[in-house]
Design an enzyme around this catalytic site. Structure first.
Site, PDB file in Angstrom:
ATOM      1  N   HIS A  85       0.945  -1.146  -0.096  1.00 29.36           N
ATOM      2  CA  HIS A  85      -0.041  -0.100   0.099  1.00 29.36           C
ATOM      3  C   HIS A  85       0.970   1.226   0.136  1.00 29.36           C
ATOM      4  O   HIS A  85       1.799   1.407   0.547  1.00 29.36           O
ATOM      5  CB  HIS A  85      -0.957   0.017   1.409  1.00 29.36           C
ATOM      6  CG  HIS A  85      -1.996   1.116   1.169  1.00 29.36           C
ATOM      7  ND1 HIS A  85      -1.685   2.336   1.381  1.00 29.36           N
ATOM      8  CD2 HIS A  85      -3.308   1.006   0.727  1.00 29.36           C
ATOM      9  CE1 HIS A  85      -2.728   3.034   1.168  1.00 29.36           C
ATOM     10  NE2 HIS A  85      -3.790   2.119   0.775  1.00 29.36           N
ATOM     11  N   GLU A 157      -3.832   2.171  -7.360  1.00 32.26           N
ATOM     12  CA  GLU A 157      -4.576   3.290  -6.513  1.00 32.26           C
ATOM     13  C   GLU A 157      -3.618   4.547  -6.745  1.00 32.26           C
ATOM     14  O   GLU A 157      -2.381   4.518  -6.056  1.00 32.26           O
ATOM     15  CB  GLU A 157      -4.293   2.793  -4.935  1.00 32.26           C
ATOM     16  CG  GLU A 157      -5.151   2.011  -4.551  1.00 32.26           C
ATOM     17  CD  GLU A 157      -5.370   1.887  -2.959  1.00 32.26           C
ATOM     18  OE1 GLU A 157      -6.864   1.856  -2.588  1.00 32.26           O
ATOM     19  OE2 GLU A 157      -4.600   1.893  -2.171  1.00 32.26           O
ATOM     20  N   GLY A 163      -7.945   9.551  -0.304  1.00 32.23           N
ATOM     21  CA  GLY A 163      -8.482  10.370   0.634  1.00 32.23           C
ATOM     22  C   GLY A 163      -8.495  11.823   0.158  1.00 32.23           C
ATOM     23  O   GLY A 163      -8.832  12.870   1.006  1.00 32.23           O
ATOM     24  N   SER A 194     -10.457   7.129  -3.285  1.00 35.28           N
ATOM     25  CA  SER A 194     -11.562   8.346  -3.272  1.00 35.28           C
ATOM     26  C   SER A 194     -12.850   7.669  -3.763  1.00 35.28           C
ATOM     27  O   SER A 194     -13.862   8.431  -4.434  1.00 35.28           O
ATOM     28  CB  SER A 194     -11.294   9.495  -3.803  1.00 35.28           C
ATOM     29  OG  SER A 194     -10.361  10.194  -2.803  1.00 35.28           O
ATOM     30  N   GLY A 216     -12.084   5.131   3.083  1.00 36.36           N
ATOM     31  CA  GLY A 216     -12.908   5.960   3.953  1.00 36.36           C
ATOM     32  C   GLY A 216     -14.361   5.194   3.771  1.00 36.36           C
ATOM     33  O   GLY A 216     -14.998   5.055   4.914  1.00 36.36           O
TER      34      GLY A 216
END
Ligand code: 13P
Length: 232
Positions: A85, A157, A163, A194, A216
């Site tokens: 990550h 990603e 975020g 996001s 999130g």
């Protein structure tokens, strides 16, 4: 679709208990993979939801204070594990070489790696997106068998999208997914960064996307339910 929930470093013991109960009430045709913190993994015995971890140690069991090995994850019935990550690449300075070794450890224990790749805003502005993805991907898969490549899950990603509320345009996603699938055609490829219950309307139109890695949104059950209903 594969929907992986990355809780990151969120949810304390009590919060996780009610979160987990609410998550279990969700009915969906999608494959849900929950990746809680290591501590919360011990609380998981989930119906219809697969269990994932957010990281694995490079070490075996033994004198490695603070580390959690792949065999320990396996003993807690962990079937998936996020590796590489961008937050770990940045804050823990994880290298492509270490990530490759972690993937090998996971496969030895029959845990499916979810390999994260993605470029920073600077790299994107310098036109280096493909170069970065190629480097991160090739180093991770070079020694994998065809069977392992098929099992591997890749999560694209873009770091600038995590975020921030910003996501790439559909055409940008199509271009980079096409590129990733040329390098590793057998692997499933998720999009992360996001993703929410609103932008899923446009993201779901992109056929190349095999699923999503949610940060999130994984923490907000109400919005997650709306998202899952909208997912194709
Ligand atoms: P957000 O969904 O919060 O942008 O995080 C994405 C992510 O990093 C999942 O691994």
């Amino acid at each position: 679709m594969i929907i992986a929930l990355n809780n990151k470093s969120n949810l304390e013991k009590k919060e996780f208990k009610s979160y987990k109960e609410n998550l279990e009430k969700i009915t969906t045709k999608h494959k849900l993979i929950l990746c809680p913190t290591f501590l919360n993994i011990g609380q998981c015995n989930l119906k219809n939801i697969f269990l994932g971890a957010q990281n694995v140690s490079l070490s075996e069991n033994g004198a490695f204070t603070g580390e959690i090995s792949a065999t320990q994850l396996k003993s807690y019935k962990v079937e998936y594990c996020i590796v590489g990550h961008s937050e770990r690449r940045e804050y823990q300075k994880e290298t492509n070489r270490e990530i490759k070794k972690k993937i090998e450890k996971l496969f030895l224990n029959n845990i499916t790696p979810i390999l994260c790749v993605g470029e920073t805003l600077k790299e994107r502005n310098e036109g280096k997106t493909e170069e970065i993805i190629k480097e991160e991907l090739l180093s991770a898969i070079e020694r994998l068998t065809e069977k392992q490549k098929k099992q591997l899950i890749i999560a694209y990603e873009p770091i600038w999208a995590i975020g921030t509320g910003k996501i790439p345009t559909p055409q940008e996603i199509i271009d980079i997914f096409t590129y990733i699938k040329k390098i590793s055609p057998e692997s499933s490829v998720l999009y992360g960064g996001s993703v929410n219950e609103k932008n899923i309307d446009s993201l779901k139109k992109i056929d190349l996307i095999d699923g999503f890695l949610l940060g999130g949104l994984s923490l907000n059950i109400d919005k997650l339910v709306i998202f899952l209903q909208k997912c194709k």
